[in-house]
Design a protein around this motif. Structure first.
Motif, PDB file in Angstrom:
ATOM      1  N   PRO A   1     108.669  89.480  69.082  1.00 11.50           N
ATOM      2  CA  PRO A   1     107.746  88.561  68.409  1.00 11.50           C
ATOM      3  C   PRO A   1     106.638  89.313  67.673  1.00 11.50           C
ATOM      4  O   PRO A   1     106.273  90.424  68.046  1.00 11.50           O
ATOM      5  CB  PRO A   1     107.169  87.730  69.542  1.00 11.50           C
ATOM      6  N   PHE A   2     106.139  88.707  66.620  1.00 15.14           N
ATOM      7  CA  PHE A   2     104.986  89.207  65.889  1.00 15.14           C
ATOM      8  C   PHE A   2     104.160  87.999  65.482  1.00 15.14           C
ATOM      9  O   PHE A   2     104.681  87.048  64.931  1.00 15.14           O
ATOM     10  CB  PHE A   2     105.403  89.991  64.644  1.00 15.14           C
ATOM     11  N   TYR A   3     102.893  88.041  65.778  1.00 18.27           N
ATOM     12  CA  TYR A   3     101.993  86.929  65.486  1.00 18.27           C
ATOM     13  C   TYR A   3     100.996  87.387  64.433  1.00 18.27           C
ATOM     14  O   TYR A   3     100.362  88.425  64.585  1.00 18.27           O
ATOM     15  CB  TYR A   3     101.248  86.490  66.749  1.00 18.27           C
ATOM     16  N   LEU A   4     100.866  86.618  63.370  1.00 17.81           N
ATOM     17  CA  LEU A   4      99.945  86.937  62.291  1.00 17.81           C
ATOM     18  C   LEU A   4      98.915  85.827  62.208  1.00 17.81           C
ATOM     19  O   LEU A   4      99.255  84.649  62.087  1.00 17.81           O
ATOM     20  CB  LEU A   4     100.711  87.065  60.976  1.00 17.81           C
ATOM     21  N   PHE A   5      97.651  86.207  62.270  1.00 17.14           N
ATOM     22  CA  PHE A   5      96.558  85.239  62.256  1.00 17.14           C
ATOM     23  C   PHE A   5      95.755  85.411  60.976  1.00 17.14           C
ATOM     24  O   PHE A   5      95.034  86.400  60.820  1.00 17.14           O
ATOM     25  CB  PHE A   5      95.660  85.432  63.486  1.00 17.14           C
ATOM     26  N   GLY A   6      95.909  84.458  60.069  1.00 15.03           N
ATOM     27  CA  GLY A   6      95.133  84.460  58.838  1.00 15.03           C
ATOM     28  C   GLY A   6      95.289  85.704  57.979  1.00 15.03           C
ATOM     29  O   GLY A   6      94.397  86.046  57.223  1.00 15.03           O
ATOM     30  N   HIS A   7      96.397  86.373  58.078  1.00 18.32           N
ATOM     31  CA  HIS A   7      96.649  87.616  57.341  1.00 18.32           C
ATOM     32  C   HIS A   7      95.563  88.667  57.575  1.00 18.32           C
ATOM     33  O   HIS A   7      95.355  89.550  56.765  1.00 18.32           O
ATOM     34  CB  HIS A   7      96.826  87.341  55.846  1.00 18.32           C
ATOM     35  N   THR A   8      94.839  88.547  58.692  1.00 16.85           N
ATOM     36  CA  THR A   8      93.807  89.535  59.010  1.00 16.85           C
ATOM     37  C   THR A   8      94.061  90.239  60.333  1.00 16.85           C
ATOM     38  O   THR A   8      93.619  91.359  60.522  1.00 16.85           O
ATOM     39  CB  THR A   8      92.409  88.889  59.067  1.00 16.85           C
ATOM     40  N   HIS A   9      94.749  89.571  61.257  1.00 16.90           N
ATOM     41  CA  HIS A   9      95.027  90.153  62.570  1.00 16.90           C
ATOM     42  C   HIS A   9      96.509  89.979  62.887  1.00 16.90           C
ATOM     43  O   HIS A   9      97.057  88.885  62.722  1.00 16.90           O
ATOM     44  CB  HIS A   9      94.213  89.465  63.670  1.00 16.90           C
TER      45      HIS A   9
END
Length: 86
Positions: free
Chosen positions: A64-72
């Motif tokens: 899995p990979f989680y991207l938060f707002g393209h910042t984290h």
């Protein structure tokens, strides 16, 4: 590399006589039919190729990979504390 070839070119099989999406009242059988129809069609290939290209441009190589707002970004299985720290 893995990111250089679009999913549409790597897809192992394609059913030329794919079932079309059903508009009937959704039941488990209809949902199953719609999933099979979507997987067998080319309807979503452009969206999948775009998602793969974006993931590659961000250096994402696994799930899995989680991207938060393209910042984290968070890779791999993590504890809840990792997510709350963001």
């Amino acid at each position: 590399g893995e990111c250089s070839t679009p999913w549409s070119a790597r897809r192992a099989c394609h059913a030329s006589s794919a079932p079309r999406l059903s508009t009937a009242k959704p039941t488990s059988s209809h949902r199953h039919h719609n999933v099979l129809a979507a997987l067998a069609s080319d309807d979503f290939l452009a969206a999948v190729d775009a998602d793969i290209a974006e993931a590659c441009s961000l250096g994402i190589t696994g799930v899995p990979f989680y991207l938060f707002g393209h910042t984290h970004g968070v890779s791999g299985a993590q504890t809840p504390d990792t997510f709350t720290a963001l």
